[in-house]
Design an enzyme around this catalytic site. Structure first.
Site, PDB file in Angstrom:
ATOM      1  N   GLU A  78      14.367 -10.425  16.267  1.00 39.06           N
ATOM      2  CA  GLU A  78      15.295  -9.307  16.122  1.00 39.06           C
ATOM      3  C   GLU A  78      16.446  -9.600  15.169  1.00 39.06           C
ATOM      4  O   GLU A  78      17.164  -8.687  14.760  1.00 39.06           O
ATOM      5  CB  GLU A  78      15.839  -8.908  17.497  1.00 39.06           C
ATOM      6  CG  GLU A  78      14.779  -8.253  18.383  1.00 39.06           C
ATOM      7  CD  GLU A  78      15.255  -7.987  19.796  1.00 39.06           C
ATOM      8  OE1 GLU A  78      16.309  -8.520  20.166  1.00 39.06           O
ATOM      9  OE2 GLU A  78      14.576  -7.249  20.514  1.00 39.06           O
ATOM     10  N   GLU A 109       2.646 -26.346  28.432  1.00 41.41           N
ATOM     11  CA  GLU A 109       4.028 -26.781  28.617  1.00 41.41           C
ATOM     12  C   GLU A 109       4.142 -28.223  29.085  1.00 41.41           C
ATOM     13  O   GLU A 109       5.237 -28.782  29.128  1.00 41.41           O
ATOM     14  CB  GLU A 109       4.731 -25.871  29.624  1.00 41.41           C
ATOM     15  CG  GLU A 109       4.240 -25.997  31.050  1.00 41.41           C
ATOM     16  CD  GLU A 109       5.078 -25.154  32.004  1.00 41.41           C
ATOM     17  OE1 GLU A 109       5.638 -25.731  32.943  1.00 41.41           O
ATOM     18  OE2 GLU A 109       5.176 -23.932  31.808  1.00 41.41           O
TER      19      GLU A 109
END
Length: 268
Positions: A78, A109
């Site tokens: 953004e 992860e």
């Protein structure tokens, strides 16, 4: 046990009405901004180093897994349309690669080495800053990445939701937002995820303001990528320069950017 994994304050959720569920979730959500407020002194330090690095031509990287990784990618994606910065200035990296944005990649992860390998693909240097995002504060992917960065002289920060975590210990500028038990036990996409999103908003917004990407309270460097944003840009010029709509629209079309239009008009 970490606080984000501790038992919910609510029980027998399946027996609650829809209204009871929504009101209860809302009650928990109300606690999140207060938890973020307590972390502002820590966040201030992270913003200051981020501004310093970006002013010197560096970049801001986010590393995370699951929801945390996705939130970093959202924030990074953004920044260019909102502030007109290059796409490579703020970069979000998620454990398991871009495919993990939509679909969980099992055990991605748990690899302590992979984050550093992922960062190296972007030719990371000590001009950059790396922020690890991990609600639990114990994600190996994030811990390993931060440790290697710090040992290499790269500035590091983090956003975690448990006190005294390994991720915070690995970061030079930790931001600890203690959100407590989730409404659904262990579902850190809820309060913890909300807290992380708030902190990310604050981090990049404050950074971009300090970098001069805002004039007054307007996003004067935003990309005019759709009709809504063109209309917004036109209104900005109407307000800033006291112009009628047709003249403001023509000025914006000519210069393609609110800041450029303002500067050109003021030089007349």
């Amino acid at each position: 046990m970490s606080t984000t994994e501790s038992a919910s304050h609510y029980n027998n959720l399946e027996q609650l009405s829809v209204q009871e569920l929504l009101v209860s979730i809302n009650q928990e959500d109300k606690t999140v901004p207060l938890a973020v407020e307590k972390a502002i002194p820590q966040l201030e330090k992270l913003v200051e180093v981020t501004v310093e690095k970006l002013r010197q031509g560096g970049r801001l990287f986010y590393i995370g897994a699951g929801t945390s990784g996705r939130l970093g990618i959202v924030d990074a994606s953004e920044c260019p349309p909102t502030y007109g910065v290059p796409h490579g200035m703020v970069i979000g990296i998620i454990a398991g690669g871009d495919g993990a944005i939509r679909k969980a990649v099992e055990f991605a992860e748990d690899d302590e080495q992979q984050a550093w390998l992922d960062l190296q693909e972007h030719q990371i240097t000590d001009k950059d800053v790396v922020v690890g995002i991990a609600a639990s504060g114990r994600t190996p992917y994030v811990i390993g990445g931060l440790k290697t960065c710090r040992n290499t002289g790269i500035s590091t920060g983090c956003i975690v939701c448990n006190p005294g975590s390994a991720v915070a210990a690995a970061a030079e500028y930790p931001v600890e937002v203690i959100t407590g038990p989730e409404f659904v036990t262990g579902s850190t996409r809820m309060k913890a995820g909300t807290a992380q999103k708030l902190v990310l908003n604050m981090l990049t917004t404050a950074t971009m303001v300090r970098l001069g990407k805002v004039k007054g309270n307007k996003m004067v460097d935003m990309q005019l990528s759709n009709h809504k944003l063109v209309d917004r840009g036109t209104r900005m010029l109407m307000e800033e320069l006291q112009l009628p709509e047709t003249e403001a629209a023509a000025l914006l079309q000519k210069h393609g950017n609110v800041r450029a239009a303002i500067e050109a008009y003021e030089k007349k």
